[in-house]
Design a protein around this motif. Structure first.
Motif, PDB file in Angstrom:
ATOM      1  N   TYR A 151      54.258  29.237  33.079  1.00  0.00           N
ATOM      2  CA  TYR A 151      55.163  29.973  33.968  1.00  0.00           C
ATOM      3  C   TYR A 151      55.065  31.480  33.774  1.00  0.00           C
ATOM      4  CZ  TYR A 151      57.010  25.259  34.293  1.00  0.00           C
ATOM      5  OH  TYR A 151      57.127  23.899  34.465  1.00  0.00           O
ATOM      6  N   LEU A 152      53.960  31.942  33.201  1.00  0.00           N
ATOM      7  CA  LEU A 152      53.751  33.377  33.014  1.00  0.00           C
ATOM      8  C   LEU A 152      52.784  33.914  34.062  1.00  0.00           C
ATOM      9  CD1 LEU A 152      53.240  33.725  29.129  1.00  0.00           C
ATOM     10  CD2 LEU A 152      55.301  34.277  30.443  1.00  0.00           C
ATOM     11  N   THR A 153      53.037  35.124  34.534  1.00  0.00           N
ATOM     12  CA  THR A 153      52.065  35.781  35.397  1.00  0.00           C
ATOM     13  C   THR A 153      50.981  36.387  34.504  1.00  0.00           C
ATOM     14  OG1 THR A 153      53.147  37.947  35.322  1.00  0.00           O
ATOM     15  CG2 THR A 153      53.888  36.397  37.020  1.00  0.00           C
ATOM     16  N   ARG A 154      49.866  36.747  35.108  1.00  0.00           N
ATOM     17  CA  ARG A 154      48.794  37.376  34.333  1.00  0.00           C
ATOM     18  C   ARG A 154      49.277  38.676  33.695  1.00  0.00           C
ATOM     19  NH1 ARG A 154      43.329  36.827  38.107  1.00  0.00           N
ATOM     20  NH2 ARG A 154      43.152  34.536  38.009  1.00  0.00           N
ATOM     21  N   GLU A 155      50.097  39.416  34.443  1.00  0.00           N
ATOM     22  CA  GLU A 155      50.595  40.696  33.947  1.00  0.00           C
ATOM     23  C   GLU A 155      51.523  40.496  32.754  1.00  0.00           C
ATOM     24  OE1 GLU A 155      50.588  39.719  37.130  1.00  0.00           O
ATOM     25  OE2 GLU A 155      48.877  40.974  37.732  1.00  0.00           O
ATOM     26  N   GLU A 156      52.397  39.487  32.833  1.00  0.00           N
ATOM     27  CA  GLU A 156      53.323  39.219  31.729  1.00  0.00           C
ATOM     28  C   GLU A 156      52.557  38.809  30.475  1.00  0.00           C
ATOM     29  OE1 GLU A 156      57.245  37.597  34.212  1.00  0.00           O
ATOM     30  OE2 GLU A 156      55.637  36.217  33.660  1.00  0.00           O
TER      31      GLU A 156
END
Length: 230
Positions: free
Chosen positions: A209-214
């Motif tokens: 559930y993480l974005t690449r940016e996070e």
């Protein structure tokens, strides 16, 4: 800033290569995609009729290993290095579902692993490297200053892989991709030689559930913390 070795391991389609490329670019480190190396050997086996749906001539592949030359060549237009097999650019060919179906079986062969691990260790002898794969923190660089282990649910990873293949124009079904992910997970974690396991000192990241940016931001913080202590 002190140069370190960053080892990124984890299951297939967890975005290891994407993260490693981001980090290498940010830190001006060398990036090595070890999965591409194993995929290239699998492609060689396919091209030479050494592996198929119901056969695998391991002995002939082992005999042919000295003739397999692998090289990464930087492509300035893409911003990363591409995989060359015996002087041929095979970057696109090694990313197909067909190669994915055989790469874990090829990676099980101890002689293949020995040849590639030796090359990988030579690449990283001067540090300032980001390397991703299945056994980087446990076998290739057991003394790496930072070890990351990436995971996500099989369904999430299959969907990501399916979307990626669809964008490339590959005619595949989600069910086939999910089957491939599950089969590779089993082979990678159950092989006798260097199975996929999390190193005792690795930091596990579930990016379901993480974005690449996070994810990138979180790992950069980890790197800054490590560099302060080495």
């Amino acid at each position: 800033m002190k140069k370190i070795t960053i080892a990124i391991d984890g299951f297939s389609s967890t975005g290891k290569s994407t993260l490693a490329k981001q980090l290498a670019k940010q830190l001006e480190y060398v990036y090595v995609d070890t999965g591409a190396m194993y995929r290239a050997v699998a492609l060689f086996a396919m091209q030479n009729q050494l592996i198929g749906a119901d056969f695998f001539d391991k002995k002939s592949l082992i005999t042919a290993l000295p003739t397999i030359q692998l090289e990464f060549k930087f492509n300035p237009d893409l911003g990363f290095a591409e995989m060359y097999l015996n002087s041929e650019n095979v970057e696109k060919q090694i990313r197909t579902i067909e190669v994915s179906n055989y790469v874990s079986k090829v990676a099980e062969v101890s002689e293949v692993r020995s040849k590639l691990v030796e090359q990988q260790q030579e690449m990283g002898k001067n540090k300032a490297i980001v390397m991703d794969g299945r056994d980087i923190g446990t076998v290739v660089f057991p003394d790496a200053e930072l070890k990351i282990f990436m995971t996500a649910s099989a369904e999430t990873r299959a969907q990501r892989r399916f979307d990626e293949l669809q964008q490339k124009g590959d005619n595949v079904s989600y069910e086939d991709v999910l089957k491939n992910v599950v089969e590779r997970d089993y082979i990678d974690t159950h092989r006798e030689d260097s199975p996929l396991v999390i190193a005792n000192d690795a930091i596990e990241i579930d990016n379901s559930y993480l974005t690449r940016e996070e994810q990138f931001s979180a790992v950069l913080e980890l790197i800054n913390d490590v560099v302060k202590t080495v």
